[in-house]
Design an enzyme around this catalytic site. Sequence first.
Site, PDB file in Angstrom:
ATOM      1  NE  ARG A 125      -3.913  -2.194   2.304  1.00 22.35           N
ATOM      2  CZ  ARG A 125      -4.749  -2.484   1.429  1.00 22.35           C
ATOM      3  NH1 ARG A 125      -5.328  -1.695   0.850  1.00 22.35           N
ATOM      4  NH2 ARG A 125      -5.436  -3.649   1.589  1.00 22.35           N
ATOM      5  CG  ASP A 126       1.332   5.439  -2.472  1.00 21.67           C
ATOM      6  OD1 ASP A 126       1.787   5.720  -3.412  1.00 21.67           O
ATOM      7  OD2 ASP A 126       1.595   6.475  -1.525  1.00 21.67           O
ATOM      8  CB  ILE A 127       3.708   5.889   2.407  1.00 16.81           C
ATOM      9  CG1 ILE A 127       3.669   5.837   4.112  1.00 16.81           C
ATOM     10  CG2 ILE A 127       4.139   7.074   1.953  1.00 16.81           C
ATOM     11  CD1 ILE A 127       5.321   5.727   4.595  1.00 16.81           C
ATOM     12  CG  ASN A 152       4.155   9.311 -12.522  1.00 17.42           C
ATOM     13  OD1 ASN A 152       3.410   9.609 -13.289  1.00 17.42           O
ATOM     14  ND2 ASN A 152       3.597   9.148 -10.994  1.00 17.42           N
ATOM     15  CB  VAL A 157      10.199   5.764  -5.839  1.00 12.65           C
ATOM     16  CG1 VAL A 157      11.124   4.564  -5.203  1.00 12.65           C
ATOM     17  CG2 VAL A 157       9.779   6.583  -4.392  1.00 12.65           C
ATOM     18  CG  HIS A 188       6.690   2.715  -8.537  1.00 14.99           C
ATOM     19  ND1 HIS A 188       7.756   3.485  -8.844  1.00 14.99           N
ATOM     20  CD2 HIS A 188       5.746   3.718  -8.544  1.00 14.99           C
ATOM     21  CE1 HIS A 188       7.794   4.678  -8.662  1.00 14.99           C
ATOM     22  NE2 HIS A 188       6.337   4.987  -8.508  1.00 14.99           N
ATOM     23  CG  HIS A 242       1.167   4.631  -9.058  1.00 20.36           C
ATOM     24  ND1 HIS A 242       1.247   5.340  -7.808  1.00 20.36           N
ATOM     25  CD2 HIS A 242       2.365   5.145  -9.649  1.00 20.36           C
ATOM     26  CE1 HIS A 242       2.208   5.984  -7.613  1.00 20.36           C
ATOM     27  NE2 HIS A 242       2.883   5.800  -8.829  1.00 20.36           N
TER      28      HIS A 242
HETATM   29  P1  AMP Z   1       6.015   8.054  -8.103  1.00 22.66           P
HETATM   30  O1  AMP Z   1       5.712   9.360  -7.918  1.00 22.66           O
HETATM   31  O2  AMP Z   1       5.505   7.399  -9.207  1.00 22.66           O
HETATM   32  O3  AMP Z   1       7.519   7.701  -8.107  1.00 22.66           O
HETATM   33  O4  AMP Z   1       5.417   7.229  -6.849  1.00 22.66           O
HETATM   34  C1  AMP Z   1       6.013   7.167  -5.694  1.00 22.66           C
HETATM   35  C2  AMP Z   1       5.020   6.604  -4.655  1.00 22.66           C
HETATM   36  O5  AMP Z   1       5.543   6.205  -3.527  1.00 22.66           O
HETATM   37  C3  AMP Z   1       4.277   7.824  -4.371  1.00 22.66           C
HETATM   38  O6  AMP Z   1       2.873   7.800  -4.200  1.00 22.66           O
HETATM   39  C4  AMP Z   1       4.514   7.819  -2.548  1.00 22.66           C
HETATM   40  O7  AMP Z   1       3.494   8.377  -1.621  1.00 22.66           O
HETATM   41  C5  AMP Z   1       5.027   6.444  -2.322  1.00 22.66           C
HETATM   42  N1  AMP Z   1       5.924   5.940  -1.508  1.00 22.66           N
HETATM   43  C6  AMP Z   1       7.056   6.847  -0.949  1.00 22.66           C
HETATM   44  N2  AMP Z   1       7.622   6.172   0.097  1.00 22.66           N
HETATM   45  C7  AMP Z   1       6.776   4.977   0.450  1.00 22.66           C
HETATM   46  C8  AMP Z   1       6.901   4.218   1.406  1.00 22.66           C
HETATM   47  N3  AMP Z   1       8.070   3.933   2.375  1.00 22.66           N
HETATM   48  N4  AMP Z   1       6.121   3.024   1.324  1.00 22.66           N
HETATM   49  C9  AMP Z   1       4.892   3.203   0.556  1.00 22.66           C
HETATM   50  N5  AMP Z   1       4.799   4.054  -0.348  1.00 22.66           N
HETATM   51  C10 AMP Z   1       5.569   4.990  -0.356  1.00 22.66           C
END
Ligand code: AMP
Length: 146
Positions: A65-67, A121, A130, A134, A136
């Site tokens: 799950r997204d944080i 993205n 990140v 990944h 979403h």
């Molecule tokens: P992106 O902007 O496509 O790189 O998405 C990165 C996603 O990772 C964002 O929606 C963040 O909320 C999510 N995120 C960042 N750190 C964590 C974490 N430790 N655990 C879960 N999700 C995270």
Amino acid sequence: MNKNFVQKFGGFSRRKLIFEKFAKKKIKNKIEKMAFLRENIFQKIIDKKLPADVVFESEKILAFRDIAPKAATHILIVPKKFFRTAREISEKNLEIFGELFLAAKKISEKLKIPDYKLAMNVGENAGQVVPHVHLHFLSPDFQSNL
Ligand code: AMP
């Protein structure tokens, strides 16, 4: 004081301030770019060095799950093998990218969310923060762009 003198130096200091502001913004952007290049939080989650709310795991995929969720259900589907961005897709690694979509289908069945949004993205200018590929997975009530 001479009017010309004030105009000249007043103007100069204003320009100096604008330049400093511009330079600071440039440095900030550079630092953010460096953070993008270095910080791979998802690798730490895959390596179990950071906790995550895992919803699906297979030999090649981890989904958690997204944080900071942008929908009631917001899951990140991540290949365990490292790719910085989807630009790295090739004939040789098609399978692993296919696994991301297969995992999305399995998650939708498991969580009983038949309709969902998938988004990715690719690159920091498109919003990737990140630096580990990944996908979403969002339930249909998603509120905002990623
Ligand atoms: P992106 O902007 O496509 O790189 O998405 C990165 C996603 O990772 C964002 O929606 C963040 O909320 C999510 N995120 C960042 N750190 C964590 C974490 N430790 N655990 C879960 N999700 C995270």
